[in-house]
Design a protein around this motif. Structure first.
Motif, mmCIF file in Angstrom:
data_model
loop_
_atom_site.group_PDB
_atom_site.id
_atom_site.type_symbol
_atom_site.label_atom_id
_atom_site.label_comp_id
_atom_site.label_asym_id
_atom_site.label_seq_id
_atom_site.Cartn_x
_atom_site.Cartn_y
_atom_site.Cartn_z
ATOM 1 N N GLN A 1 21.884 36.681 32.449
ATOM 2 C CA GLN A 1 22.988 36.756 33.406
ATOM 3 C C GLN A 1 24.215 35.947 33.035
ATOM 4 N N ILE A 2 24.734 36.204 31.840
ATOM 5 C CA ILE A 2 26.040 35.652 31.519
ATOM 6 C C ILE A 2 27.085 36.688 31.911
ATOM 7 N N GLN A 3 28.263 36.256 32.193
ATOM 8 C CA GLN A 3 29.337 37.164 32.575
ATOM 9 C C GLN A 3 30.278 37.307 31.386
ATOM 10 N N SER A 4 30.498 38.519 30.956
ATOM 11 C CA SER A 4 31.399 38.792 29.838
ATOM 12 C C SER A 4 32.614 39.564 30.332
ATOM 13 N N ILE A 5 33.785 39.076 29.974
ATOM 14 C CA ILE A 5 35.042 39.755 30.278
ATOM 15 C C ILE A 5 35.708 39.993 28.931
ATOM 16 N N TYR A 6 36.006 41.251 28.644
ATOM 17 C CA TYR A 6 36.478 41.589 27.304
ATOM 18 C C TYR A 6 37.366 42.831 27.342
ATOM 19 N N MET A 7 38.137 42.977 26.273
ATOM 20 C CA MET A 7 39.008 44.133 26.115
ATOM 21 C C MET A 7 38.255 45.168 25.297
ATOM 22 N N TRP A 8 38.162 46.411 25.821
ATOM 23 C CA TRP A 8 37.505 47.496 25.087
ATOM 24 C C TRP A 8 38.240 48.790 25.362
ATOM 25 N N GLU A 9 38.666 49.438 24.315
ATOM 26 C CA GLU A 9 39.377 50.710 24.398
ATOM 27 C C GLU A 9 40.563 50.631 25.358
ATOM 28 N N GLY A 10 41.313 49.523 25.237
ATOM 29 C CA GLY A 10 42.546 49.365 26.007
ATOM 30 C C GLY A 10 42.367 48.924 27.448
ATOM 31 N N LYS A 11 41.129 48.656 27.880
ATOM 32 C CA LYS A 11 40.894 48.249 29.266
ATOM 33 C C LYS A 11 40.120 46.935 29.295
ATOM 34 N N VAL A 12 40.409 46.135 30.328
ATOM 35 C CA VAL A 12 39.642 44.913 30.551
ATOM 36 C C VAL A 12 38.350 45.299 31.263
ATOM 37 N N ASN A 13 37.226 44.883 30.686
ATOM 38 C CA ASN A 13 35.912 45.167 31.264
ATOM 39 C C ASN A 13 35.234 43.870 31.662
ATOM 40 N N GLU A 14 34.324 43.983 32.618
ATOM 41 C CA GLU A 14 33.552 42.833 33.086
ATOM 42 C C GLU A 14 32.110 43.296 33.257
ATOM 43 N N ASP A 15 31.195 42.638 32.534
ATOM 44 C CA ASP A 15 29.782 43.022 32.582
ATOM 45 C C ASP A 15 28.882 41.803 32.609
#
Length: 178
Positions: free
Chosen positions: A108-122
Motif C-alpha cells: 500500500q504505497i501511493q504512487s503519483i506519476y505521469m503516464w501518456e500525458g496524464k497524471v495518475n494515482e495508484d
C-alpha cells in the motif's frame, strides 16, 4: 518509541531538501521501526522478513572482516507492482533463481506519476530486492519478462556500506555472475 517514530516520519522535522541516500535511509529506518514495533506487540521479536533468518546465522557468517566488503558489489533494487500476488510471484522467482538473497514487500504505497500525458494515482506494492551488482542485468530481465506493466519500474542503487554479516550473506546466497 512513539515519539521517535513520530519525529522520524513527521514532515515538520524533515529537511527541506533530501538527497536520494538520505531519503532511502529515512524510509528504511521508518519501515524497520514499524516492523519491530508490530512484531513486538504481537509477542514475537522477529517477523518473517530477512532479519529473522539472519539473527540465528550471524555467528556462522564470521567470514571476512568488516572492512573486506567491496563498496558497490551488492545492490538494492526497487520494483513496484499493482498487487501483492504479482509481488510475491516475482519475489519467489528471483529468490528461487538465486538472483536475489531477500525481497521485502511493502504494501500500500501511493504512487503519483505521469503516464501518456496524464497524471495518475495508484496504490502499489514496493519490492526492496537485495542482490549482487553483477546480477542486476539478469534481475532486470526477469522482472521485465514476468511483470504485468509494459514499462516496469526497476531501479537499483549500489550498497556502499552495511552490516558485514548481512553483506556476506548476500554474497553467499547470490552467486557471482560467471
Amino acid at each position: 518509541m512513539q515519539l521517535f517514530r513520530r519525529s522520524l516520519l513527521s514532515l515538520n522535522h524533515a529537511p527541506s531538501v533530501f538527497t536520494t541516500r538520505k531519503l532511502l535511509v529515512t524510509f528504511v529506518a521508518a519501515v524497520n521501526i514499524l516492523k519491530v514495533s508490530t512484531a513486538s506487540s504481537q509477542g514475537n521479536l522477529y517477523d518473517k522478513s530477512c532479519s529473522r533468518s539472519l539473527s540465528s546465522s550471524c555467528e556462522e557468517m564470521s567470514g571476512p572482516a568488516e572492512d573486506s566488503y567491496v563498496e558497490g558489489s551488492s545492490s538494492v533494487a526497487f520494483v513496484t507492482t499493482p498487487d501483492e500476488k504479482l509481488a510475491k510471484k516475482l519475489a519467489q522467482g528471483l529468490v528461487e533463481r538465486k538472483l536475489a538473497a531477500c525481497v521485502n514487500i511493502i504494501p500500500q504505497i501511493q504512487s503519483i506519476y505521469m503516464w501518456e500525458g496524464k497524471v495518475n494515482e495508484d496504490n502499489e506494492y514496493l519490492m526492496m530486492i537485495k542482490t549482487r551488482t553483477s546480477r542486476v542485468d539478469e534481475l532486470v530481465k526477469f522482472v521485465r519478462e514476468n511483470h504485468s506493466y509494459s514499462v516496469a519500474e526497476v531501479i537499483t542503487l549500489p550498497i556502499e556500506k552495511g552490516n558485514a554479516p548481512y553483506l556476506n550473506w548476500i554474497a553467499q546466497t547470490v552467486p557471482d555472475k560467471k
